[in-house]
Design an enzyme around this catalytic site. Structure first.
Site, short mmCIF file in Angstrom:
data_model
loop_
_atom_site.label_atom_id
_atom_site.label_comp_id
_atom_site.label_asym_id
_atom_site.label_seq_id
_atom_site.Cartn_x
_atom_site.Cartn_y
_atom_site.Cartn_z
N GLY A 11 0.84 -1.20 0.00
CA GLY A 11 0.00 0.00 0.00
C GLY A 11 0.87 1.25 0.00
O GLY A 11 2.10 1.18 -0.19
N PHE A 12 0.26 2.37 0.25
CA PHE A 12 0.93 3.67 0.14
C PHE A 12 2.12 3.83 1.11
O PHE A 12 3.29 3.87 0.72
CB PHE A 12 -0.12 4.77 0.33
N THR A 124 -2.93 6.01 14.17
CA THR A 124 -3.25 7.25 13.45
C THR A 124 -3.70 8.34 14.43
O THR A 124 -4.23 8.03 15.50
CB THR A 124 -4.38 6.99 12.42
N ASP A 125 -3.52 9.58 14.03
CA ASP A 125 -4.01 10.69 14.86
C ASP A 125 -5.54 10.68 14.95
O ASP A 125 -6.11 11.31 15.84
CB ASP A 125 -3.50 12.05 14.33
N GLU A 126 -6.20 9.95 14.04
CA GLU A 126 -7.67 9.97 14.03
C GLU A 126 -8.27 9.28 15.25
O GLU A 126 -9.45 9.44 15.53
CB GLU A 126 -8.20 9.36 12.73
N TYR A 148 -13.66 3.64 10.80
CA TYR A 148 -12.21 3.49 10.55
C TYR A 148 -11.41 3.83 11.81
O TYR A 148 -10.63 3.03 12.31
CB TYR A 148 -11.77 4.38 9.38
N LYS A 152 -9.15 1.47 14.39
CA LYS A 152 -7.72 1.75 14.64
C LYS A 152 -7.47 1.96 16.14
O LYS A 152 -6.45 1.54 16.68
CB LYS A 152 -7.25 2.97 13.85
P1 NAD Z 1 -3.36 1.80 2.10
O1 NAD Z 1 -4.84 1.62 2.08
O2 NAD Z 1 -2.67 2.49 0.98
O3 NAD Z 1 -2.66 0.36 2.22
C1 NAD Z 1 -3.16 -0.65 3.05
C2 NAD Z 1 -2.49 -1.96 2.62
O4 NAD Z 1 -2.96 -3.01 3.48
C3 NAD Z 1 -2.85 -2.39 1.19
O5 NAD Z 1 -1.68 -2.80 0.51
C4 NAD Z 1 -3.81 -3.55 1.39
O6 NAD Z 1 -3.77 -4.50 0.34
C5 NAD Z 1 -3.29 -4.13 2.69
N1 NAD Z 1 -4.30 -4.92 3.41
C6 NAD Z 1 -5.59 -4.56 3.66
N2 NAD Z 1 -6.20 -5.54 4.33
C7 NAD Z 1 -5.28 -6.54 4.51
C8 NAD Z 1 -5.32 -7.80 5.15
N3 NAD Z 1 -6.43 -8.26 5.73
N4 NAD Z 1 -4.18 -8.55 5.15
C9 NAD Z 1 -3.05 -8.10 4.55
N5 NAD Z 1 -2.97 -6.92 3.92
C10 NAD Z 1 -4.08 -6.14 3.91
O7 NAD Z 1 -3.05 2.48 3.49
P2 NAD Z 1 -1.95 3.56 3.89
O8 NAD Z 1 -2.47 4.89 3.63
O9 NAD Z 1 -0.64 3.14 3.33
O10 NAD Z 1 -1.93 3.34 5.47
C11 NAD Z 1 -1.09 2.35 6.05
C12 NAD Z 1 -1.33 2.33 7.54
O11 NAD Z 1 -1.06 3.61 8.08
C13 NAD Z 1 -2.75 1.99 7.94
O12 NAD Z 1 -2.69 1.18 9.08
C14 NAD Z 1 -3.37 3.34 8.27
O13 NAD Z 1 -4.38 3.21 9.23
C15 NAD Z 1 -2.17 4.07 8.83
N6 NAD Z 1 -2.18 5.54 8.68
C16 NAD Z 1 -2.39 6.09 7.47
C17 NAD Z 1 -2.35 7.48 7.33
C18 NAD Z 1 -2.53 8.14 5.98
O14 NAD Z 1 -2.58 9.37 5.91
N7 NAD Z 1 -2.59 7.40 4.88
C19 NAD Z 1 -2.11 8.29 8.45
C20 NAD Z 1 -1.91 7.67 9.70
C21 NAD Z 1 -1.95 6.29 9.78
P1 TYD Z 2 -8.98 12.00 3.53
O1 TYD Z 2 -7.85 12.16 2.58
O2 TYD Z 2 -10.05 10.99 3.23
O3 TYD Z 2 -8.33 11.75 4.96
P2 TYD Z 2 -9.04 11.68 6.42
O4 TYD Z 2 -10.49 11.83 6.29
O5 TYD Z 2 -8.66 10.31 6.87
O6 TYD Z 2 -8.41 12.78 7.19
O7 TYD Z 2 -9.71 13.40 3.71
C1 TYD Z 2 -8.97 14.53 4.10
C2 TYD Z 2 -9.93 15.70 4.17
O8 TYD Z 2 -10.42 15.98 2.86
C3 TYD Z 2 -11.16 15.42 5.01
O9 TYD Z 2 -11.55 16.62 5.68
C4 TYD Z 2 -12.21 15.03 3.99
C5 TYD Z 2 -11.85 15.87 2.79
N1 TYD Z 2 -12.18 15.29 1.47
C6 TYD Z 2 -12.92 16.05 0.56
O10 TYD Z 2 -13.32 17.19 0.83
N2 TYD Z 2 -13.22 15.46 -0.65
C7 TYD Z 2 -12.82 14.20 -0.98
O11 TYD Z 2 -13.14 13.72 -2.11
C8 TYD Z 2 -12.04 13.46 -0.03
C9 TYD Z 2 -11.58 12.06 -0.35
C10 TYD Z 2 -11.74 14.04 1.18
#
Ligand code: NAD
Ligand code: TYD
Length: 334
Positions: A11-12, A124-126, A148, A152
């Site tokens: 993932g990301f 996550t901060d959420e 979500y 978490k």
């Molecule tokens: P993402 O959705 O891009 O990637 C998630 C990955 O997990 C994917 O590759 C998916 O295939 C894999 N996955 C999902 N379910 C699975 C399972 N049951 N078994 C094995 N693999 C599985 O997410 P991301 O944005 O890279 O976030 C990664 C982590 O960081 C998550 O735990 C998320 O809660 C946390 N996080 C993300 C952010 C953000 O801004 N993206 C911020 C804080 C914390």
């Molecule tokens: P998001 O990237 O989904 O992250 P999170 O909700 O986990 O913080 O959303 C970031 C902010 O952007 C949130 O306030 C929701 C808003 N948002 C939009 O306004 N339009 C969109 O299409 C999306 C995906 C998010």
């Protein structure tokens, strides 16, 4: 030698972290366990496909037999695997409970049985919920407000309980919103950049004045690595960059960087239970020796350039299954 089990590494953030680890520590081994949901993408780590230090395992963290079979060969576990998108959790929470909570439990049980030097749960901060004024510190109460963030929060505290109860050496980073390359085009920044590059509408929820603290993914990787190496057992670490931005301000910069006009800004129905603002006190991780190194505006411009130069990566993600989901869930808004 460090041998990592990284879950959700296709993932990301997970894929960026794997790339960061290999470039920082050449002499390590990584097993990447990923289910390859819609968000998992082997293109993210194509350059390591044939690297002898790297092994990809296609599987589910909820599969106890599989997880148990991988654990004897590793000494560090980093759990990124999760369902990660708030909007999807509102539409169908089931997978969030399964993966984010139960999957984490499966990993903890295997880690406890086989013993590991470190177990890092990516939180996550959420989990704190929304805050009107001030900043959350690590000891504040958790008030998650979406399925979500609640899932978490459940995992976050379950991991802590394994430290208290079984002395499992855990650390728990709580990062703010990440942005950068390889982010699935459904989150605010990756969606808006790719829509803008195609001159499509940018759907802004509500009044667009919700605030997030945006963290460049490479800064987050450095923080996670530091926490893994220097964090104290059982401790939580906030990771934020102090880049508090309203969604409309981010939208404006994306439109400017992609050479589009504000006509693409489209106000749509608000998200249910939409958290107004996230903000973190980062004193604890700063004392550990980390500060973000990237300036927000230039990191966002670099991110826009990456998506402009890498259409091959995201164009296919915006067709097929993703498009079907997107149309079913969002057509009323577009
Ligand atoms: P993402 O959705 O891009 O990637 C998630 C990955 O997990 C994917 O590759 C998916 O295939 C894999 N996955 C999902 N379910 C699975 C399972 N049951 N078994 C094995 N693999 C599985 O997410 P991301 O944005 O890279 O976030 C990664 C982590 O960081 C998550 O735990 C998320 O809660 C946390 N996080 C993300 C952010 C953000 O801004 N993206 C911020 C804080 C914390
Ligand atoms: P998001 O990237 O989904 O992250 P999170 O909700 O986990 O913080 O959303 C970031 C902010 O952007 C949130 O306030 C929701 C808003 N948002 C939009 O306004 N339009 C969109 O299409 C999306 C995906 C998010």
């Amino acid at each position: 030698m460090k041998k990592y089990l990284i879950t959700g590494g296709a993932g990301f953030i997970g894929s960026n972290f794997i790339r960061y680890l290999f470039s920082t520590y050449p002499d390590i081994r990584i097993v990447n366990l990923d289910k390859l949901t819609y968000a998992g993408n082997l293109d993210n780590l194509k350059d390591f496909e044939h690297d002898s230090r790297y092994r990809f395992v296609h599987g589910d963290i909820c599969d106890a037999g599989l997880v148990d079979s991988l654990m004897p060969d590793v000494n560090v576990v980093v759990n990124f695997a999760a369902e990660s998108h708030v909007d999807r959790s509102i539409g169908s929470p089931d997978e969030f409970i399964k993966t984010d909570i139960f999957g984490c439990f499966v990993l903890l049980e295997a880690a406890r049985k086989h013993g590991v030097d470190r177990f890092m749960q990516i939180s996550t901060d959420e989990v704190y919920g929304s805050i009107e004024n001030g900043r959350f510190s690590e000891t504040d109460a958790l008030m998650p407000s979406s399925p979500y963030s609640a899932s978490k929060a459940g995992a976050d505290r379950l991991v802590y309980s394994y430290y208290v109860t079984y002395k499992l050496p855990v650390v728990i980073p709580r990062s703010s919103n990440n942005f950068g390359p390889y982010q699935f085009p459904e989150k605010l920044i990756s969606l808006f950049i790719t829509n803008a590059l195609d001159e499509k509408a940018l759907p802004i929820y509500g009044d667009g004045r919700n605030v997030r603290d945006w963290l460049y993914v490479m800064d987050n990787c450095e923080a996670l690595d530091l926490i893994l190496n220097k964090g104290r057992d059982g401790e939580v670490y906030n990771v934020g960059a102090g880049n508090e931005k309203m969604n409309i301000d981010i939208t404006t910069q994306i439109l400017r960087d992609t050479g589009n006009s504000e006509a693409l800004m489209t106000y749509v129905e608000d998200r249910k239970g939409h958290d107004r603002r996230y903000a973190l006190d980062i004193g604890k991780i700063t004392s550990l020796g980390w500060t973000p190194r990237h300036n927000f505006e230039s990191a966002l411009s670099e991110t826009v350039a990456w998506y402009r130069d890498n259409r091959w990566w995201w164009e296919k993600l915006k067709s097929g299954e993703y498009l079907e989901y997107y149309q079913n869930h969002y057509k009323r808004k577009l």
